[in-house]
Design a protein around this motif. Structure first.
Motif, PDB file in Angstrom:
ATOM      1  N   VAL A 153       0.855  -1.184   0.000  1.00  0.00           N
ATOM      2  CA  VAL A 153       0.000   0.000   0.000  1.00  0.00           C
ATOM      3  C   VAL A 153       0.894   1.238   0.000  1.00  0.00           C
ATOM      4  O   VAL A 153       1.766   1.371   0.868  1.00  0.00           O
ATOM      5  N   PRO A 154       0.747   2.145  -0.956  1.00  0.00           N
ATOM      6  CA  PRO A 154       1.607   3.338  -1.001  1.00  0.00           C
ATOM      7  C   PRO A 154       1.465   4.161   0.286  1.00  0.00           C
ATOM      8  O   PRO A 154       0.357   4.339   0.807  1.00  0.00           O
ATOM      9  N   THR A 155       2.586   4.680   0.780  1.00  0.00           N
ATOM     10  CA  THR A 155       2.538   5.468   2.006  1.00  0.00           C
ATOM     11  C   THR A 155       1.637   6.695   1.852  1.00  0.00           C
ATOM     12  O   THR A 155       1.018   7.138   2.818  1.00  0.00           O
ATOM     13  N   GLY A 156       1.549   7.229   0.643  1.00  0.00           N
ATOM     14  CA  GLY A 156       0.686   8.380   0.400  1.00  0.00           C
ATOM     15  C   GLY A 156      -0.793   8.070   0.508  1.00  0.00           C
ATOM     16  O   GLY A 156      -1.611   8.985   0.604  1.00  0.00           O
ATOM     17  N   ASN A 157      -1.141   6.773   0.495  1.00  0.00           N
ATOM     18  CA  ASN A 157      -2.535   6.359   0.639  1.00  0.00           C
ATOM     19  C   ASN A 157      -2.919   6.099   2.087  1.00  0.00           C
ATOM     20  O   ASN A 157      -4.078   5.769   2.363  1.00  0.00           O
ATOM     21  N   ILE A 158      -1.958   6.192   2.998  1.00  0.00           N
ATOM     22  CA  ILE A 158      -2.201   5.866   4.407  1.00  0.00           C
ATOM     23  C   ILE A 158      -2.129   7.142   5.241  1.00  0.00           C
ATOM     24  O   ILE A 158      -1.119   7.846   5.235  1.00  0.00           O
ATOM     25  N   HIS A 159      -3.190   7.430   5.961  1.00  0.00           N
ATOM     26  CA  HIS A 159      -3.263   8.629   6.795  1.00  0.00           C
ATOM     27  C   HIS A 159      -3.432   8.213   8.250  1.00  0.00           C
ATOM     28  O   HIS A 159      -4.435   7.599   8.613  1.00  0.00           O
ATOM     29  N   ARG A 160      -2.437   8.556   9.080  1.00  0.00           N
ATOM     30  CA  ARG A 160      -2.512   8.230  10.507  1.00  0.00           C
ATOM     31  C   ARG A 160      -2.865   9.474  11.304  1.00  0.00           C
ATOM     32  O   ARG A 160      -2.375  10.575  11.019  1.00  0.00           O
ATOM     33  N   LEU A 161      -3.709   9.271  12.314  1.00  0.00           N
ATOM     34  CA  LEU A 161      -4.066  10.349  13.235  1.00  0.00           C
ATOM     35  C   LEU A 161      -3.853   9.845  14.651  1.00  0.00           C
ATOM     36  O   LEU A 161      -4.027   8.656  14.934  1.00  0.00           O
ATOM     37  N   SER A 162      -3.496  10.767  15.555  1.00  0.00           N
ATOM     38  CA  SER A 162      -3.203  10.374  16.931  1.00  0.00           C
ATOM     39  C   SER A 162      -3.637  11.462  17.899  1.00  0.00           C
ATOM     40  O   SER A 162      -3.610  12.652  17.578  1.00  0.00           O
ATOM     41  N   ALA A 163      -4.010  11.021  19.104  1.00  0.00           N
ATOM     42  CA  ALA A 163      -4.315  11.966  20.182  1.00  0.00           C
ATOM     43  C   ALA A 163      -3.066  12.349  20.957  1.00  0.00           C
ATOM     44  O   ALA A 163      -3.089  13.277  21.764  1.00  0.00           O
ATOM     45  N   SER A 164      -1.963  11.659  20.695  1.00  0.00           N
ATOM     46  CA  SER A 164      -0.726  11.877  21.444  1.00  0.00           C
ATOM     47  C   SER A 164       0.142  12.953  20.798  1.00  0.00           C
ATOM     48  O   SER A 164       0.494  12.850  19.618  1.00  0.00           O
TER      49      SER A 164
END
Length: 249
Positions: A66-77
């Motif tokens: 999976v291309p890194t540009g297709n992966i979106h990570r979100l965090s509360a930290s």
């Protein structure tokens, strides 16, 4: 001599065919993986288990092609935030999902892990509010529309995400618990909570999302039984269009 040569030639041809088959299969897997549009969100930073799970799943997806540009990570930290990780605020999360550029032939994967609020939804600590199933459903309709969509909501009391407006023919929804049951494993000394650990372990052993759901549910039940806890009863919804959807990465 002729028979030995023929045998060697047949063996070489067979080996070549096997290698070609593997190469074709790998190319097809990589092509399928490249079609995923992904959002991974850890909604609370009170324990590290949530960020651990989104990080591990992100790494697995990248390794699968999976291309890194297709992966979106979100965090509360705050310690996790940076160029590759956005804050897990409700408006940011919903905007990110709603803006996914899913086109025909693509697939969406949404993985949300946090605490849960009874009757309210998934807790987003930075917003000091819970994300409701209806809010998530509306964002999915914008970003993923009718493409095959897998939604994982890992939280206590999360069963409501597998019903109502979330239930669409193109969607698979897996939740960590019934809407009136807690889930377990959010201690600070654990790497993952129970459901996330079971899901991450089930993925490489499964060819379909139905198998992922079944494997995760059985694993969670074993872990809860060992502790004598009331079953959380993870829920699953499979829309008619995606009832047999392969894992795809």
């Amino acid at each position: 001599m002729a028979s030995r040569c023929a045998a060697r030639l047949s063996s070489a041809v067979l080996t070549l065919c096997v290698l070609i088959s593997y190469a074709v299969a790998n190319a097809m897997t990589a092509d399928a993986a490249a079609r995923w549009q992904v959002v991974l969100a850890a909604g609370d930073d009170a324990q590290p288990v949530f960020d651990n799970a989104t990080r591990a799943l992100s790494q697995r997806l990248v390794a699968a092609g999976v291309p890194t540009g297709n992966i979106h990570r979100l965090s509360a930290s705050a310690g996790q935030l940076g160029a590759a990780v956005e804050p897990a605020l409700a408006n940011v999360l919903l905007r990110r999902i709603g803006a996914l550029p899913a086109r025909p032939g693509d697939r969406c994967l949404i993985f949300l892990t946090s605490h849960g609020s009874p009757g309210a939804g998934l807790w987003l600590a930075r917003s000091k509010a819970a994300l409701s199933p209806d809010e998530l459903a509306q964002a999915l309709s914008r970003g993923c529309a009718a493409v095959p969509t897998v939604v994982v909501v890992s939280a206590c009391y999360s069963g409501g995400f597998a019903a109502g407006r979330m239930a669409r023919p193109n969607r698979i929804v897996l939740t960590a618990a019934r809407n009136d049951r807690p889930s377990f494993g959010c201690q600070v000394d654990r790497e993952y909570n129970f459901f996330d650990e079971c899901l991450l372990n089930a993925l490489p052993k499964s060819t379909t999302w139905r198998a992922v759901a079944d494997g995760s549910r059985a694993c969670v039940r074993r872990m809860e039984r060992a502790l004598g806890e009331q079953p959380s009863e993870p829920q699953a919804y499979f829309g008619a269009v995606v009832a047999k959807l392969d894992v795809g990465f």
